[in-house]
Motif scaffolding. Structure first.
Motif, PDB file in Angstrom:
ATOM      1  N   VAL A  16       0.823  -1.210   0.000  1.00 55.61           N
ATOM      2  CA  VAL A  16       0.000   0.000   0.000  1.00 55.61           C
ATOM      3  C   VAL A  16       0.855   1.257   0.000  1.00 55.61           C
ATOM      4  O   VAL A  16       0.556   2.231  -0.708  1.00 55.61           O
ATOM      5  CB  VAL A  16      -0.969  -0.005   1.205  1.00 55.61           C
ATOM      6  N   GLU A  17       1.950   1.254   0.752  1.00 55.30           N
ATOM      7  CA  GLU A  17       2.840   2.419   0.795  1.00 55.30           C
ATOM      8  C   GLU A  17       3.382   2.744  -0.594  1.00 55.30           C
ATOM      9  O   GLU A  17       3.419   3.900  -1.015  1.00 55.30           O
ATOM     10  CB  GLU A  17       3.983   2.168   1.776  1.00 55.30           C
ATOM     11  N   LYS A  18       3.794   1.726  -1.345  1.00 53.71           N
ATOM     12  CA  LYS A  18       4.321   1.918  -2.691  1.00 53.71           C
ATOM     13  C   LYS A  18       3.244   2.458  -3.624  1.00 53.71           C
ATOM     14  O   LYS A  18       3.485   3.354  -4.432  1.00 53.71           O
ATOM     15  CB  LYS A  18       4.888   0.597  -3.237  1.00 53.71           C
ATOM     16  N   ILE A  19       2.045   1.924  -3.514  1.00 51.54           N
ATOM     17  CA  ILE A  19       0.945   2.381  -4.363  1.00 51.54           C
ATOM     18  C   ILE A  19       0.635   3.846  -4.090  1.00 51.54           C
ATOM     19  O   ILE A  19       0.545   4.657  -5.016  1.00 51.54           O
ATOM     20  CB  ILE A  19      -0.307   1.505  -4.140  1.00 51.54           C
ATOM     21  N   LEU A  20       0.492   4.199  -2.829  1.00 46.26           N
ATOM     22  CA  LEU A  20       0.188   5.587  -2.471  1.00 46.26           C
ATOM     23  C   LEU A  20       1.307   6.535  -2.885  1.00 46.26           C
ATOM     24  O   LEU A  20       1.047   7.634  -3.382  1.00 46.26           O
ATOM     25  CB  LEU A  20      -0.092   5.701  -0.973  1.00 46.26           C
ATOM     26  N   ASP A  21       2.546   6.116  -2.714  1.00 47.73           N
ATOM     27  CA  ASP A  21       3.695   6.928  -3.112  1.00 47.73           C
ATOM     28  C   ASP A  21       3.689   7.163  -4.628  1.00 47.73           C
ATOM     29  O   ASP A  21       3.932   8.272  -5.106  1.00 47.73           O
ATOM     30  CB  ASP A  21       4.990   6.254  -2.674  1.00 47.73           C
ATOM     31  N   THR A  22       3.396   6.116  -5.381  1.00 47.82           N
ATOM     32  CA  THR A  22       3.346   6.228  -6.835  1.00 47.82           C
ATOM     33  C   THR A  22       2.240   7.180  -7.282  1.00 47.82           C
ATOM     34  O   THR A  22       2.444   8.018  -8.167  1.00 47.82           O
ATOM     35  CB  THR A  22       3.130   4.839  -7.477  1.00 47.82           C
ATOM     36  N   LEU A  23       1.076   7.077  -6.664  1.00 47.99           N
ATOM     37  CA  LEU A  23      -0.041   7.944  -7.037  1.00 47.99           C
ATOM     38  C   LEU A  23       0.237   9.399  -6.681  1.00 47.99           C
ATOM     39  O   LEU A  23      -0.075  10.305  -7.456  1.00 47.99           O
ATOM     40  CB  LEU A  23      -1.329   7.448  -6.385  1.00 47.99           C
ATOM     41  N   GLU A  24       0.859   9.614  -5.543  1.00 48.09           N
ATOM     42  CA  GLU A  24       1.230  10.980  -5.166  1.00 48.09           C
ATOM     43  C   GLU A  24       2.266  11.546  -6.138  1.00 48.09           C
ATOM     44  O   GLU A  24       2.158  12.689  -6.587  1.00 48.09           O
ATOM     45  CB  GLU A  24       1.766  11.009  -3.735  1.00 48.09           C
TER      46      GLU A  24
END
Length: 89
Positions: A16-24
Motif C-alpha cells: 500500500v505504501e508503494k501504491i500511495l507513493d506512486t499515485l502521489e
C-alpha cells in the motif's frame, strides 16, 4: 469521494505504501491537484476470484475514466506485465 478520473492497476507484489507513493508522485509530476484526483483501483473494480464477468466491462470502464496509472515495480521484470488482464488494462 468523487467521480474517478484515473484508473489504477498494480500487482500483488506492491504494498500500500508503494501504491500511495506512486499515485502521489504521479500527481506531483504532472501538477495535478491530489485532493481533486479520484483513483479507481482495479482490485476494487474487478472481482479477483471471477475476472471473466468483469472483464466484459473493463474497456468501457477505463474509457469512461480517462486514463490508467500503472504501479510497476521491478522495472527490469515487472510482474504486472505478466498478468493478461493487467496488460489489457
Amino acid at each position: 469521494v468523487g467521480v474517478a478520473n484515473a484508473f489504477v492497476i498494480w500487482s500483488l507484489e506492491s504494498n500500500v505504501e508503494k501504491i500511495l507513493d506512486t499515485l502521489e508522485s504521479h500527481c506531483n509530476d504532472r501538477n495535478i491537484p491530489l485532493k481533486s484526483t479520484y483513483f479507481w483501483v482495479s482490485d476494487f473494480v474487478i472481482k479477483q476470484n471471477d475476472v471473466e464477468n468483469d472483464l466484459a466491462f473493463l474497456e468501457e470502464c477505463i474509457k469512461s475514466i480517462g486514463y490508467t496509472v500503472a504501479v510497476i515495480e521491478r522495472w527490469n521484470k515487472p510482474k504486472i506485465l505478466s498478468r493478461s488482464y493487467c496488460v489489457f488494462e
